[in-house]
Design a protein around this motif. Structure first.
Motif, PDB file in Angstrom:
ATOM      1  N   THR A  58       0.635  -1.114  -0.058  1.00  0.00           N
ATOM      2  CA  THR A  58      -0.517  -0.265   0.058  1.00  0.00           C
ATOM      3  C   THR A  58       0.956   1.194  -0.342  1.00  0.00           C
ATOM      4  O   THR A  58       2.086   1.434  -0.354  1.00  0.00           O
ATOM      5  CB  THR A  58      -0.752   0.349   0.954  1.00  0.00           C
ATOM      6  OG1 THR A  58       0.056   0.210   2.502  1.00  0.00           O
ATOM      7  CG2 THR A  58      -2.082  -1.682   1.419  1.00  0.00           C
ATOM      8  N   SER A  62       0.381   6.339  -7.073  1.00  0.00           N
ATOM      9  CA  SER A  62      -0.184   5.510  -8.068  1.00  0.00           C
ATOM     10  C   SER A  62       0.435   5.829  -9.910  1.00  0.00           C
ATOM     11  O   SER A  62      -0.228   3.877 -10.454  1.00  0.00           O
ATOM     12  CB  SER A  62      -2.055   5.876  -8.004  1.00  0.00           C
ATOM     13  OG  SER A  62      -1.596   7.251  -8.673  1.00  0.00           O
ATOM     14  N   GLN A  83      -4.723  -1.097  -4.501  1.00  0.00           N
ATOM     15  CA  GLN A  83      -5.703  -0.218  -5.590  1.00  0.00           C
ATOM     16  C   GLN A  83      -6.671   0.418  -5.411  1.00  0.00           C
ATOM     17  O   GLN A  83      -7.495  -0.323  -4.679  1.00  0.00           O
ATOM     18  CB  GLN A  83      -5.596  -1.235  -7.319  1.00  0.00           C
ATOM     19  CG  GLN A  83      -5.998  -2.586  -7.587  1.00  0.00           C
ATOM     20  CD  GLN A  83      -6.089  -3.465  -8.689  1.00  0.00           C
ATOM     21  OE1 GLN A  83      -6.392  -2.668  -9.772  1.00  0.00           O
ATOM     22  NE2 GLN A  83      -6.779  -4.066  -8.549  1.00  0.00           N
ATOM     23  N   PRO A  84      -7.667   1.374  -6.388  1.00  0.00           N
ATOM     24  CA  PRO A  84      -8.237   2.100  -5.234  1.00  0.00           C
ATOM     25  C   PRO A  84      -9.406  -0.108  -5.712  1.00  0.00           C
ATOM     26  O   PRO A  84      -9.473  -0.743  -6.678  1.00  0.00           O
ATOM     27  CB  PRO A  84      -9.041   2.730  -6.890  1.00  0.00           C
ATOM     28  CG  PRO A  84      -7.650   3.453  -7.303  1.00  0.00           C
ATOM     29  CD  PRO A  84      -6.884   1.688  -6.814  1.00  0.00           C
ATOM     30  N   ASP A  85     -11.094   0.351  -4.841  1.00  0.00           N
ATOM     31  CA  ASP A  85     -11.823  -0.825  -4.760  1.00  0.00           C
ATOM     32  C   ASP A  85     -11.261  -1.988  -4.639  1.00  0.00           C
ATOM     33  O   ASP A  85     -11.898  -3.419  -4.790  1.00  0.00           O
ATOM     34  CB  ASP A  85     -12.298  -0.394  -6.329  1.00  0.00           C
ATOM     35  CG  ASP A  85     -13.300   1.045  -6.020  1.00  0.00           C
ATOM     36  OD1 ASP A  85     -13.552   1.416  -5.402  1.00  0.00           O
ATOM     37  OD2 ASP A  85     -13.113   1.054  -7.101  1.00  0.00           O
ATOM     38  N   LEU A  86     -10.142  -2.272  -4.299  1.00  0.00           N
ATOM     39  CA  LEU A  86      -9.653  -3.824  -4.116  1.00  0.00           C
ATOM     40  C   LEU A  86     -10.343  -4.548  -2.994  1.00  0.00           C
ATOM     41  O   LEU A  86     -10.916  -4.053  -2.002  1.00  0.00           O
ATOM     42  CB  LEU A  86      -8.067  -3.797  -3.365  1.00  0.00           C
ATOM     43  CG  LEU A  86      -7.093  -5.230  -3.335  1.00  0.00           C
ATOM     44  CD1 LEU A  86      -7.160  -5.961  -4.707  1.00  0.00           C
ATOM     45  CD2 LEU A  86      -5.865  -4.400  -2.057  1.00  0.00           C
ATOM     46  N   VAL A  87     -10.300  -6.060  -2.973  1.00  0.00           N
ATOM     47  CA  VAL A  87     -10.794  -6.175  -1.753  1.00  0.00           C
ATOM     48  C   VAL A  87     -10.192  -7.646  -1.541  1.00  0.00           C
ATOM     49  O   VAL A  87      -9.653  -8.402  -2.570  1.00  0.00           O
ATOM     50  CB  VAL A  87     -12.485  -7.065  -2.916  1.00  0.00           C
ATOM     51  CG1 VAL A  87     -13.199  -7.566  -1.087  1.00  0.00           C
ATOM     52  CG2 VAL A  87     -13.797  -6.001  -2.344  1.00  0.00           C
TER      53      VAL A  87
END
Length: 94
Positions: A58, A62, A83-87
């Protein structure tokens, strides 16, 4: 944020998930006396020593996302670049 720290390896030893930053493109970008960040190479070394089941990288620019993803691609699903919206699905317990 963290600079190189031997306690980090001990604290992360055997963790299921190590969340660690990789702010620096190289160590030359940080204050040489009061290190406050890690490079991707340093983060990977912490993970190599601590041996977590997964590493989530993290806190990085970017603009370096693609290059970092390519750099860790050979390491498999044990290393994930945030990354954005990573689950994140954790691996099954040992």
């Amino acid at each position: 944020d963290t600079g190189p720290n031997p306690d980090l390896v001990a604290a992360a030893s055997g963790a299921d998930l190590l969340v660690c930053e990789a702010t620096l493109g190289s160590v030359a970008e940080d204050d040489p006396v009061r290190r406050g960040h890690l490079s991707l190479e340093e983060t990977l070394e912490v993970a190599r020593q601590a041996r977590p089941r997964q590493l989530l990288v993290t806190h990085y620019p970017s603009t370096r996302r693609r290059a970092m993803a390519a750099q860790v691609a050979t390491l498999g699903s044990a290393v994930v670049i945030a990354q954005p919206d990573l689950v994140v699905d954790l691996l099954a317990p040992r």
